[in-house]
Motif scaffolding. Structure first.
Motif, short mmCIF file in Angstrom:
data_model
loop_
_atom_site.label_atom_id
_atom_site.label_comp_id
_atom_site.label_asym_id
_atom_site.label_seq_id
_atom_site.Cartn_x
_atom_site.Cartn_y
_atom_site.Cartn_z
N PHE A 114 0.82 -1.21 0.00
CA PHE A 114 0.00 0.00 0.00
C PHE A 114 0.86 1.26 0.00
O PHE A 114 0.35 2.35 -0.25
N ILE A 482 -0.97 5.23 5.92
CA ILE A 482 -1.91 4.84 4.88
C ILE A 482 -3.36 5.05 5.32
O ILE A 482 -4.15 5.68 4.61
N THR A 488 -1.08 7.70 0.05
CA THR A 488 -1.00 6.64 -0.94
C THR A 488 -0.35 7.10 -2.25
O THR A 488 0.33 6.33 -2.91
#
Length: 612
Positions: A114, A482, A488
């Motif tokens: 991620f 995140i 992101t």
């Protein structure tokens, strides 16, 4: 696509070679797979040294490997069906700990996907070297500042993956190198006559060591180096015939040196064990010749490159004893005196290494550093292992413990060499760990009845505790960056002005900030060119240093010669000289998450040359 086909061809080669072995097929397959990935680049690098042609691209490496496969007529066998080990009913309960360990690292890999690649040295030079390879197809080095002249097998691996996979997925790629590390550790445990359960505990315990676990989530060189050094010892101690075993051991050791030149120490330790396995003088000389020759062929490119290009095969470190006579001196920007005080981050005095890891003071404002140290598993295992092994050797004599004493010798050799060299950072002795834990596994195997249950429970608790330390840190980082901060997008994750990603391909950015900015400045498409911060200091006439300058006066001539189009500044006072103008084209002065002012704004200047 060329990288994907290259990886398939590497797998084909590994399967084709492994099918020819009745024993150690798994070890042979993983060794050949990584050797097939790396050695074609070494061959292309040698060609560049001889001709000056920069042809070290993924496509050329794939073509070279394909020619080798066709020349050797390698054909893989169909994979054999899976079968449980003997005594499967007894083996199944042990798998709980292995499944838990596997789940922890798989989850860590998912969390990493991620985000983006992280780690100071990863940002400073491992990945910049990868991007430079993709851009220039040259293995001669990004520039001649000393951190960029180390052996770069890790950077070659990441370059192949970056050429095919999204950056997010590459961020967890170092976890794949845990596979050969675990295979080697388990094999060494079995060679040391440990049972399956104790061997499994040793492997899980190794993965829970903080230096190992936290290194595996960064795209560094530590895991690869220790994995192949351990594989080298596996082949030396294997049942394969000596010439073949020593050749495979040399291949693994050469790959280990290509990850980290520090494994020249491991090569000496494993090489001496290989000589001892020869039994006679002729056998010892034969083993040494095969092992040393193949290791030199597999890892010698980096040493040869540094010898030809930089005048010292071990650049930036001086060569002991003969270095002054041969002119192989330390690099002028390599300050050895600073290396001799690095131990003060972990201990207050040298004698405290005797009680490490039971006392880890962590100076510089840190009482505990999550990514350092040996952890509870090793701290618990050391005393009992040392006492039991010493007692057994005295009781039975050395012949009955030949394999275990070989491992112990290698461990003590590596630790003693690490201590004498003076740069006493704990991770620099990682090569000894996979060789030491089989001794613990053997000691646990000797226990019976109630004592065995005590060992099993104690070690299992230590493993679970250290896995908890590792996973909790990864989960907190994921939750912070995140889930809560939603960093992101690449500019948000690395916190740089988004305009960096929109610069024309080939734009050259002079970095005046800390070295950790090197990789982010290449941009999302990895199409920017970056002049490193140490190189920026050199261009402007400042003394060598790994610290960003507080102030920098830019001159037009060296910037024009380097093709600089932009300058990145944060925390440095920059002034433009004559014939030079800096235009502020992008600036990030507030935290993108909470809007608070940053201590040092991140500013991107466009360079205008005013004089012809």
């Amino acid at each position: 696509m060329s990288a994907f086909l290259y990886l398939l061809l590497c797998a084909w080669t590994a399967a084709a070679v492994a099918r020819r072995f009745a024993a150690e097929r798994g070890l042979v397959a993983v060794t050949v797979f990584f050797g097939a990935m790396l050695l074609p680049f070494h061959a292309l690098g040698l060609l560049e040294l001889m001709t000056g042609w920069p042809g070290a691209s993924v496509g050329h490496a794939a073509l070279l490997l394909l020619l080798a496969v066709l020349a050797l007529r390698l054909v893989p066998a169909m994979p054999a069906g899976f079968s449980w080990p003997r005594g499967q009913r007894e083996f199944l309960p042990w798998l709980t700990l292995a499944v838990l360990t596997l789940a922890v690292f798989l989850l860590a890999g998912v969390l990493l996907a991620f985000g983006r690649p992280q780690g100071y040295e990863v940002m400073a030079y491992h990945l910049p070297l990868s991007v430079d390879l993709l851009q220039t197809h040259s293995l001669m080095g990004w520039d001649r500042n000393f951190p960029h002249t180390f052996p770069a097998n890790a950077s070659v691996l990441w370059a192949v993956l970056l050429d095919w996979l999204p950056e997010r997925l590459v961020s967890s790629a170092d976890l794949l190198l845990l596979v050969p590390l675990v295979m080697a550790t388990y094999t060494l445990c079995r060679q040391a006559d440990a049972d399956r359960k104790a061997s499994l505990y040793a492997c899980c315990g190794l993965l829970g060591v903080p230096m190992v676990a936290f290194s595996s989530v960064e795209l560094g060189a530590d895991i690869g180096g220790m994995a192949f050094a351990a594989l080298a010892m596996c082949f030396v101690l294997s049942s394969l015939r000596p010439p073949l075993a020593m050749a495979l051991a040399g291949l693994c050791m050469g790959l280990a040196i290509g990850f980290k030149s520090l494994h020249l120490l491991s090569a000496m330790a494993v090489g001496l064990v290989a000589c001892a396995r020869g039994r006679t003088l002729a056998g010892a000389l034969r083993n040494a010749a095969v092992f040393g020759t193949v290791a030199a062929l597999a890892g010698g490119f980096w040493l040869l490159r540094n010898a030809i290009v930089l005048g010292n095969p071990l650049h930036p470190v001086g060569v002991p004893l003969i270095g002054k006579w041969m002119g192989w001196l330390p690099a002028p920007d390599f300050d050895l005196s600073l290396r001799q005080v690095t131990q003060l981050e972990w201990v207050s005095n040298t004698w405290q290494w005797l009680v490490y890891p039971w006392m880890e003071t962590q100076h510089y404002g840190q009482n505990f550093k999550h990514s350092s140290g040996l952890g509870a598993f090793v701290a618990t295992a050391i005393p009992g292992t040392a006492v039991a092994l010493a007692a057994a050797a005295v009781r039975d004599g050395p012949r009955l413990h030949r394999v275990r004493l070989s491992l112990l010798f290698a461990v003590l050799f590596i630790v003693a060499a690490w201590f004498l060299l003076g740069d006493r950072q704990p991770r620099y002795v990682l090569g000894a760990l996979p060789l030491a834990l089989p001794l613990l596994a053997w000691v646990v195997t000797q226990a019976t009845g109630q004592w065995r249950r005590v060992f099993d429970i104690t070690l299992a608790v230590c493993i679970v505790a250290m896995l908890g330390v590792f996973l909790s840190r990864q989960a907190l980082q994921f939750g912070d960056r995140i889930v809560l901060s939603r960093q992101t997008a690449r500019p948000a994750f690395y916190e740089y002005p988004p305009l960096l990603d929109a610069l024309p391909a080939g734009s050259t950015i002079l970095n005046t900030a800390d070295r950790s900015w090197h990789y982010p400045l290449f941009g999302a498409a990895l199409s920017n060119r970056v002049v490193s911060m140490p190189e920026a200091r050199r261009m402007m006439g400042l003394p060598p240093s790994l610290s960003a300058p507080r102030g920098l006066a830019l001159a037009a001539a060296p910037l024009r010669a380097a093709g600089v189009t932009h300058v990145f500044v944060t925390g440095t006072s920059v002034t433009a000289g004559a014939c030079l103008q800096l235009d502020n084209v992008a600036q990030l002065d507030r935290n993108p998450v909470n809007g608070m002012p940053l201590g040092s704004p991140r500013t991107l200047y466009a360079v205008r040359y005013l004089c012809p």
